[in-house]
Design a protein around this motif. Sequence first.
Motif, PDB file in Angstrom:
ATOM      1  N   GLN A  83      29.955  31.984  12.932  1.00 50.66           N
ATOM      2  CA  GLN A  83      29.521  30.745  13.564  1.00 50.66           C
ATOM      3  C   GLN A  83      28.546  31.069  14.687  1.00 50.66           C
ATOM      4  O   GLN A  83      28.939  31.644  15.702  1.00 50.66           O
ATOM      5  N   VAL A  84      27.262  30.735  14.516  1.00 48.54           N
ATOM      6  CA  VAL A  84      26.285  31.099  15.535  1.00 48.54           C
ATOM      7  C   VAL A  84      25.981  29.940  16.480  1.00 48.54           C
ATOM      8  O   VAL A  84      25.499  30.160  17.587  1.00 48.54           O
ATOM      9  N   VAL A  85      26.261  28.722  16.048  1.00 51.41           N
ATOM     10  CA  VAL A  85      26.159  27.565  16.935  1.00 51.41           C
ATOM     11  C   VAL A  85      27.403  26.722  16.705  1.00 51.41           C
ATOM     12  O   VAL A  85      27.765  26.435  15.561  1.00 51.41           O
ATOM     13  N   ALA A  86      28.104  26.374  17.793  1.00 50.34           N
ATOM     14  CA  ALA A  86      29.379  25.670  17.631  1.00 50.34           C
ATOM     15  C   ALA A  86      29.466  24.482  18.573  1.00 50.34           C
ATOM     16  O   ALA A  86      29.301  24.623  19.787  1.00 50.34           O
ATOM     17  N   ASN A  87      29.681  23.311  17.992  1.00 51.22           N
ATOM     18  CA  ASN A  87      29.970  22.088  18.740  1.00 51.22           C
ATOM     19  C   ASN A  87      28.965  21.802  19.854  1.00 51.22           C
ATOM     20  O   ASN A  87      29.330  21.541  20.992  1.00 51.22           O
ATOM     21  N   ILE A  88      27.700  21.865  19.516  1.00 55.84           N
ATOM     22  CA  ILE A  88      26.677  21.605  20.540  1.00 55.84           C
ATOM     23  C   ILE A  88      26.232  20.145  20.442  1.00 55.84           C
ATOM     24  O   ILE A  88      25.938  19.640  19.358  1.00 55.84           O
ATOM     25  N   ASP A  89      26.153  19.483  21.587  1.00 56.74           N
ATOM     26  CA  ASP A  89      25.547  18.152  21.673  1.00 56.74           C
ATOM     27  C   ASP A  89      24.268  18.271  22.485  1.00 56.74           C
ATOM     28  O   ASP A  89      24.275  18.853  23.567  1.00 56.74           O
ATOM     29  N   VAL A  90      23.187  17.734  21.931  1.00 60.82           N
ATOM     30  CA  VAL A  90      21.918  17.765  22.653  1.00 60.82           C
ATOM     31  C   VAL A  90      21.277  16.394  22.543  1.00 60.82           C
ATOM     32  O   VAL A  90      21.320  15.768  21.480  1.00 60.82           O
ATOM     33  N   ALA A  91      20.706  15.893  23.650  1.00 60.06           N
ATOM     34  CA  ALA A  91      19.901  14.675  23.586  1.00 60.06           C
ATOM     35  C   ALA A  91      18.611  14.940  24.344  1.00 60.06           C
ATOM     36  O   ALA A  91      18.633  15.284  25.525  1.00 60.06           O
ATOM     37  N   LEU A  92      17.486  14.821  23.646  1.00 57.39           N
ATOM     38  CA  LEU A  92      16.195  15.007  24.303  1.00 57.39           C
ATOM     39  C   LEU A  92      15.612  13.626  24.592  1.00 57.39           C
ATOM     40  O   LEU A  92      15.301  12.874  23.673  1.00 57.39           O
ATOM     41  N   THR A  93      15.515  13.303  25.877  1.00 61.53           N
ATOM     42  CA  THR A  93      15.121  11.948  26.258  1.00 61.53           C
ATOM     43  C   THR A  93      13.716  11.948  26.845  1.00 61.53           C
ATOM     44  O   THR A  93      13.275  12.952  27.405  1.00 61.53           O
ATOM     45  N   PRO A  94      12.990  10.824  26.716  1.00 62.38           N
ATOM     46  CA  PRO A  94      11.602  10.739  27.179  1.00 62.38           C
ATOM     47  C   PRO A  94      11.473  11.132  28.642  1.00 62.38           C
ATOM     48  O   PRO A  94      12.283  10.734  29.484  1.00 62.38           O
ATOM     49  N   GLY A  95      10.450  11.925  28.930  1.00 61.88           N
ATOM     50  CA  GLY A  95      10.152  12.296  30.296  1.00 61.88           C
ATOM     51  C   GLY A  95      10.995  13.429  30.841  1.00 61.88           C
ATOM     52  O   GLY A  95      10.788  13.867  31.975  1.00 61.88           O
ATOM     53  N   GLN A  96      11.940  13.904  30.035  1.00 67.26           N
ATOM     54  CA  GLN A  96      12.862  14.921  30.541  1.00 67.26           C
ATOM     55  C   GLN A  96      12.600  16.270  29.891  1.00 67.26           C
ATOM     56  O   GLN A  96      12.188  16.353  28.736  1.00 67.26           O
ATOM     57  N   MET A  97      12.893  17.320  30.648  1.00 71.37           N
ATOM     58  CA  MET A  97      12.689  18.671  30.150  1.00 71.37           C
ATOM     59  C   MET A  97      14.025  19.395  30.207  1.00 71.37           C
ATOM     60  O   MET A  97      14.616  19.551  31.272  1.00 71.37           O
ATOM     61  N   LEU A  98      14.499  19.819  29.016  1.00 70.99           N
ATOM     62  CA  LEU A  98      15.777  20.526  28.924  1.00 70.99           C
ATOM     63  C   LEU A  98      15.505  22.005  28.728  1.00 70.99           C
ATOM     64  O   LEU A  98      14.760  22.398  27.826  1.00 70.99           O
TER      65      LEU A  98
END
Lengths: 255, 341
Positions: free
Chosen positions: A15-30
């Motif tokens: 398992q290389v990625v597990a239970n990740i939540d991501v939200a990319l919203t306008p104007g924001q830099m993650l």
Amino acid sequence: MLIANDLCIMRGGKQVVANIDVALTPGQMLGVLGPNGAGKSTLMAALCGELAPTRGQVLLDDIPLNQWRGPERARRLAVLPQSSTLGFAFKVEEVVAMGRLPHGSGQQCDGEIIQHALVAADGLHLLGRSYLTLSGGERQRVHLARVLAQVWPGEEGQILLLDEPTSALDPLHQHTTLLAVRAFAARGGAVMVILHDLNLAARYCDHLLLLDQGRAHLSGTPEQVLTPEGLKSVFGLDVLVQAHPERGHPLVIAR
Amino acid sequence: MRFTSQLIALGMACLLAIWLSLALGPVSLPMMDTLRAVLHLVGVPVAEDNLQQAELIVGQIRLPRTLLGLAVGAVLALSGVAMQGLFRNPLADPGLVGVSSGAALGAAVAIVAGASFGGLPEPFQPYLLSICAFAGGLGVTAIVYRLGRRDGRTSVSTMLLAGVAMTALAGSVIGLFTYLADDASLRTLTFWNLGTLNGASYDRLWPLLLVCVAVILWLPRRAKALNALLLGESEAHHLGIDVQRLKRELILCIALGVGAAVAAAGLIGFIGLIVPHLVRLLTGPDHRVVLPASALAGATLLLFADIFARLVMAPAELPIGIVTVFIGAPFFLFLLVRGRS
């Protein structure tokens, strides 16, 4: 808006990625941080539809990413991979022009956009040069110009994913690159950037995601994520965290 | 369009090659007689004095041969461009994934064991060699492609290695057939393996022309996608291209093109490697110009090689594959050495 819910990715039984939540919203830099092999690039591959997640899904405007038609997706979502291998003698402007491929917006319009994107990536002086004669850092900036041209000028609903865009750059261009990306976000675009330089991440990102063995170890503002305890447990590195004397964002210093 | 002048220059060179190819040979014809004969053949009214011999030679021998050379050259060059785009390597050659050797194997079977099948229906009998060569090329490519595919993706490096193995395997089976062959079929087999445009006839020409037209019409439509593919498969995907489909289409094009060319004219090496290279030196790597320019340049180069092959030892004739490899192999080495410095 690009959203990933409960993303899991298996590779070779691991398992290389597990239970990740991501939200990319306008104007924001993650900013995404983590040691080598933490699953950063795999996460990015899933977010751009290159890799099908084992579980969970990626939604662009509430529609699963794999249901988008290629060119329509490409007009909304541009991706800068860690390194590109191009072995043919294209001119710099021809490489950047490939970013306009999904658009069909006409030669004149494309020409102006290519100029603007090259200015933003500080590569205008490379016009007319063959890609093969460029240095590693210059090539990286040309590819940045290419993905900027793909979503130029940037508006709400457009997304940029960058995998270590500063890895080959000198200190000045590390900042000009992230300033150009920041400007894209300021026009309404959403950005996710994988970085290894913690101080660049602290300075330019609104939110940070610290990955450890495929899991989200910490997530939040730079102040919340860049703590001596968090960095010690993920990177195994003893650090001091102080406020930047002029800008106030966290400054990470190895002890 | 910034490439128009280069394409026009290549087009002129191609016309010149066609004209010379129609005029020169063991019996050389005056250039103007050749032109008049061609015009008369296509129905343009011209003065007909002393034209019968020229018209016979041009119409029955040189025109089909020239058309064959044009089609083989264009198709091999276009397959080379597609192959180099697919492998993202300017030194890739259509011979690499086993198309040529598969076709050669099919031909060897037809030449040596063809008489013992005896089963083909009468109208297909003259096409036995072409059908076997074409099927061999397509079959080997399909196997290589199948081996290179895993989890819905095509691994180009696996295909390359599988191509090397299949080429060796085809070589050993061809060796077996060579061993079993009688003297007459041995001679046919040898000459076929060296490649020749000799013995071209209209009824053996049309399957190749059909494939040639299809490839010429289809590949340029994918020129921009091919450009993007040179950046890398992920990058092309990010630019909205269906990469798996593009790769399938390219492989089909290469298998069809090389299979049909080898079926019609035997093994003619290095055209697919040299021509795209020379064209890129002239025009840069943009496929929107590289594709049409390579078709023109491939046709031109093959015609000149053929003219050389039939003049150098006239009235005997050198197999054209010897000429192209004799020019091509040193050129390839030159590119390797130059690329290293």
